[in-house]
Design a protein around this motif. Structure first.
Motif, PDB file in Angstrom:
ATOM      1  N   GLY A  56     -87.660   7.937   2.329  1.00 47.65           N
ATOM      2  CA  GLY A  56     -86.443   7.202   2.618  1.00 47.65           C
ATOM      3  C   GLY A  56     -85.271   8.121   2.927  1.00 47.65           C
ATOM      4  N   PRO A  57     -84.056   7.590   2.936  1.00 45.71           N
ATOM      5  CA  PRO A  57     -82.871   8.392   3.255  1.00 45.71           C
ATOM      6  C   PRO A  57     -82.670   9.525   2.244  1.00 45.71           C
ATOM      7  CG  PRO A  57     -82.377   6.044   3.329  1.00 45.71           C
ATOM      8  CD  PRO A  57     -83.732   6.174   2.705  1.00 45.71           C
ATOM      9  N   GLY A  58     -82.181  10.662   2.727  1.00 44.18           N
ATOM     10  CA  GLY A  58     -81.923  11.796   1.851  1.00 44.18           C
ATOM     11  C   GLY A  58     -81.163  12.874   2.581  1.00 44.18           C
ATOM     12  N   CYS A  59     -81.009  14.012   1.926  1.00 41.10           N
ATOM     13  CA  CYS A  59     -80.281  15.142   2.500  1.00 41.10           C
ATOM     14  C   CYS A  59     -81.238  16.022   3.303  1.00 41.10           C
ATOM     15  CB  CYS A  59     -79.618  15.970   1.403  1.00 41.10           C
ATOM     16  SG  CYS A  59     -78.477  15.032   0.359  1.00 41.10           S
ATOM     17  N   VAL A  60     -80.811  16.448   4.466  1.00 42.43           N
ATOM     18  CA  VAL A  60     -81.604  17.345   5.297  1.00 42.43           C
ATOM     19  C   VAL A  60     -81.530  18.751   4.726  1.00 42.43           C
ATOM     20  CG1 VAL A  60     -81.859  18.336   7.600  1.00 42.43           C
ATOM     21  CG2 VAL A  60     -81.193  15.932   7.338  1.00 42.43           C
ATOM     22  N   ILE A  61     -82.666  19.413   4.607  1.00 43.10           N
ATOM     23  CA  ILE A  61     -82.703  20.790   4.120  1.00 43.10           C
ATOM     24  C   ILE A  61     -83.227  21.703   5.216  1.00 43.10           C
ATOM     25  CG2 ILE A  61     -82.957  20.143   1.696  1.00 43.10           C
ATOM     26  CD1 ILE A  61     -85.924  20.782   1.931  1.00 43.10           C
ATOM     27  N   ALA A  62     -82.765  22.948   5.196  1.00 43.46           N
ATOM     28  CA  ALA A  62     -83.147  23.934   6.203  1.00 43.46           C
ATOM     29  C   ALA A  62     -82.830  25.314   5.661  1.00 43.46           C
ATOM     30  CB  ALA A  62     -82.395  23.672   7.507  1.00 43.46           C
ATOM     31  N   PRO A  63     -83.323  26.366   6.315  1.00 45.69           N
ATOM     32  CA  PRO A  63     -82.936  27.719   5.885  1.00 45.69           C
ATOM     33  C   PRO A  63     -81.421  27.875   5.959  1.00 45.69           C
ATOM     34  CG  PRO A  63     -84.803  27.817   7.370  1.00 45.69           C
ATOM     35  CD  PRO A  63     -84.316  26.405   7.402  1.00 45.69           C
ATOM     36  N   PRO A  64     -80.813  28.589   5.023  1.00 49.45           N
ATOM     37  CA  PRO A  64     -79.348  28.735   5.028  1.00 49.45           C
ATOM     38  C   PRO A  64     -78.865  29.473   6.269  1.00 49.45           C
ATOM     39  CG  PRO A  64     -80.352  30.207   3.418  1.00 49.45           C
ATOM     40  CD  PRO A  64     -81.443  29.314   3.903  1.00 49.45           C
ATOM     41  N   ASP A  65     -77.767  29.010   6.824  1.00 49.43           N
ATOM     42  CA  ASP A  65     -77.177  29.665   7.995  1.00 49.43           C
ATOM     43  C   ASP A  65     -75.989  30.532   7.589  1.00 49.43           C
ATOM     44  OD1 ASP A  65     -75.432  27.716   7.267  1.00 49.43           O
ATOM     45  OD2 ASP A  65     -75.221  26.805   9.251  1.00 49.43           O
ATOM     46  N   TYR A  66     -75.977  30.975   6.330  1.00 47.54           N
ATOM     47  CA  TYR A  66     -74.890  31.796   5.825  1.00 47.54           C
ATOM     48  C   TYR A  66     -75.463  32.859   4.897  1.00 47.54           C
ATOM     49  CZ  TYR A  66     -75.634  28.651   1.858  1.00 47.54           C
ATOM     50  OH  TYR A  66     -76.211  27.928   0.843  1.00 47.54           O
ATOM     51  N   VAL A  87     -81.982  25.094   1.807  1.00 44.72           N
ATOM     52  CA  VAL A  87     -80.789  24.527   1.162  1.00 44.72           C
ATOM     53  C   VAL A  87     -80.378  23.279   1.929  1.00 44.72           C
ATOM     54  CG1 VAL A  87     -79.963  26.752   0.316  1.00 44.72           C
ATOM     55  CG2 VAL A  87     -79.238  25.923   2.564  1.00 44.72           C
ATOM     56  N   PRO A  88     -79.629  22.369   1.299  1.00 44.12           N
ATOM     57  CA  PRO A  88     -79.106  21.216   2.032  1.00 44.12           C
ATOM     58  C   PRO A  88     -78.141  21.675   3.125  1.00 44.12           C
ATOM     59  CG  PRO A  88     -78.962  20.876  -0.335  1.00 44.12           C
ATOM     60  CD  PRO A  88     -79.307  22.308  -0.136  1.00 44.12           C
ATOM     61  N   THR A  89     -78.188  20.984   4.257  1.00 49.96           N
ATOM     62  CA  THR A  89     -77.302  21.328   5.377  1.00 49.96           C
ATOM     63  C   THR A  89     -76.013  20.528   5.352  1.00 49.96           C
ATOM     64  OG1 THR A  89     -78.275  19.660   6.824  1.00 49.96           O
ATOM     65  CG2 THR A  89     -79.308  21.848   6.791  1.00 49.96           C
ATOM     66  N   GLY A  90     -75.979  19.481   4.539  1.00 46.93           N
ATOM     67  CA  GLY A  90     -74.826  18.587   4.530  1.00 46.93           C
ATOM     68  C   GLY A  90     -75.052  17.350   5.361  1.00 46.93           C
ATOM     69  N   ASP A  91     -76.133  17.328   6.134  1.00 45.21           N
ATOM     70  CA  ASP A  91     -76.453  16.172   6.957  1.00 45.21           C
ATOM     71  C   ASP A  91     -77.398  15.239   6.212  1.00 45.21           C
ATOM     72  OD1 ASP A  91     -74.961  17.209   9.099  1.00 45.21           O
ATOM     73  OD2 ASP A  91     -76.662  18.457   9.725  1.00 45.21           O
ATOM     74  N   LEU A 134     -71.638  23.221  -2.599  1.00 50.35           N
ATOM     75  CA  LEU A 134     -71.825  23.910  -3.876  1.00 50.35           C
ATOM     76  C   LEU A 134     -72.914  24.968  -3.782  1.00 50.35           C
ATOM     77  CD1 LEU A 134     -71.514  20.961  -6.424  1.00 50.35           C
ATOM     78  CD2 LEU A 134     -69.779  22.614  -5.730  1.00 50.35           C
ATOM     79  N   ASP A 135     -73.990  24.695  -3.042  1.00 45.90           N
ATOM     80  CA  ASP A 135     -75.033  25.708  -2.885  1.00 45.90           C
ATOM     81  C   ASP A 135     -74.482  26.966  -2.227  1.00 45.90           C
ATOM     82  OD1 ASP A 135     -77.103  24.371  -4.087  1.00 45.90           O
ATOM     83  OD2 ASP A 135     -77.839  23.446  -2.253  1.00 45.90           O
ATOM     84  N   HIS A 136     -73.473  26.789  -1.390  1.00 47.80           N
ATOM     85  CA  HIS A 136     -72.880  27.930  -0.689  1.00 47.80           C
ATOM     86  C   HIS A 136     -71.896  28.688  -1.572  1.00 47.80           C
ATOM     87  CE1 HIS A 136     -70.757  29.456   3.249  1.00 47.80           C
ATOM     88  NE2 HIS A 136     -71.138  30.430   2.453  1.00 47.80           N
ATOM     89  N   TRP A 137     -71.041  27.951  -2.301  1.00 50.91           N
ATOM     90  CA  TRP A 137     -69.901  28.587  -2.959  1.00 50.91           C
ATOM     91  C   TRP A 137     -69.980  28.643  -4.486  1.00 50.91           C
ATOM     92  CZ3 TRP A 137     -67.283  31.257   0.347  1.00 50.91           C
ATOM     93  CH2 TRP A 137     -67.140  30.811   1.663  1.00 50.91           C
ATOM     94  N   ALA A 138     -70.846  27.869  -5.109  1.00 52.79           N
ATOM     95  CA  ALA A 138     -70.928  27.862  -6.572  1.00 52.79           C
ATOM     96  C   ALA A 138     -71.808  28.998  -7.079  1.00 52.79           C
ATOM     97  CB  ALA A 138     -71.473  26.523  -7.067  1.00 52.79           C
ATOM     98  N   ALA A 139     -71.654  29.325  -8.363  1.00 55.19           N
ATOM     99  CA  ALA A 139     -72.505  30.334  -9.008  1.00 55.19           C
ATOM    100  C   ALA A 139     -73.767  29.649  -9.523  1.00 55.19           C
ATOM    101  CB  ALA A 139     -71.762  31.001 -10.157  1.00 55.19           C
TER     102      ALA A 139
END
Length: 272
Positions: free
Chosen positions: A85-95, A74-78, A55-60
């Motif tokens: 604790g457990p969570g979503c990995v974030i990094a600079p966008p690759d797109y 942004v979240p990488t999806g990993d 959604l971060d990639h394709w949503a408005a």
């Protein structure tokens, strides 16, 4: 709330654009991470992270549309394990992302089966007649314009929001607005929840007028409901855009058939 199921308003040509839009929305939905099996509730954290990245990639996103500033992380999806604790990995966008183009892509994204099927039901019932009146290419352009009007209308009033905005409901609201001014007297079969679902045949001006009043009521904060997750302002903006574009087409629009003696789904008794 009433649920439309059919309108008594035949068309003169096959609504290919309406069918294509429904097919495209369904196809895109099935490619979204975890959406195909969302009814089962499976996927857990991995599904959530993958969907958030998608959604971060394709949503408005309103703040991207208004300020044209993309997030640095942004979240990488990993998934991973951090200090909390457990969570979503974030990094600079690759797109790279165009906020203006994201309005178009967001119109084909939905948050679940109910979101998708509800929108497609309204598009299927009311889109064919509006397309029949406008023509295929003009209807496609009209649909896109209403979607952009709805999204930017919401973004202007929520310029600081970083929440993704998805769904075809803004564009479909424009279709409803155009249908209202073109075929206000068309009969629409609806299901009215009252202990059980009661089938009634009501005029379009009543069904769509009530729908619009309800959206405006929610958008003004007049009710709590799930207004935090539904962009009611976008519905209102799209509906108004549909009215404005459809208004000049009223002249020359053939009236829908209206069976004599039918009043609100029941046959009226003649006075003697």
């Amino acid at each position: 709330m009433v649920i439309p199921v059919h309108d008594v308003n035949p068309v003169r040509s096959t609504p290919w654009v309406t069918y294509a839009l429904i097919a495209a929305n369904l196809a895109v939905f099935l490619t979204m991470p975890g959406m195909a099996d969302s009814l089962t509730g499976g996927g857990g954290l991995a599904r959530q992270c993958g969907l958030q990245a998608y959604l971060d990639h394709w949503a408005a996103v309103p703040q991207e549309l208004i300020h044209h500033q993309l997030p640095r992380l942004v979240p990488t999806g990993d998934t991973g394990v951090g200090p909390r604790g457990p969570g979503c990995v974030i990094a600079p966008p690759d797109y790279t992302k165009s906020p203006e183009l994201s309005v178009l892509t967001a119109m084909f994204l939905h948050g679940g089966w109910l979101h998708l099927l509800g929108n497609m039901l309204f598009l299927y019932i009311f889109g064919n007649n509006v397309e029949d009146r406008m023509g295929h290419l003009r209807f496609l352009l009209f649909y896109g314009v209403c979607g952009y009007a709805a999204t930017y209308g919401f973004a202007l009033l929520n310029a600081g929001s970083g929440a993704p905005l998805i769904g075809a409901s803004g564009a479909i609201a424009g279709v409803l607005g155009a249908y209202l001014v073109l075929y206000p007297r068309a009969r629409v079969w609806v299901l009215v929840p009252f202990l059980v679902f009661l089938p009634l045949r009501l005029p379009a001006w009543l069904v769509l007028g009530f729908w619009f009043v309800l959206q405006a009521f929610y958008s003004s904060g007049g009710a709590v409901s799930d207004a935090g997750t539904v962009a009611y302002v976008a519905h209102v903006a799209g509906f108004v855009a549909g009215i404005l574009i459809g208004w000049p087409l009223r002249k020359g629009t053939p009236p829908p058939p209206e069976p004599p003696g039918i009043l609100f789904g029941r046959r009226a008794r003649r006075r003697r």
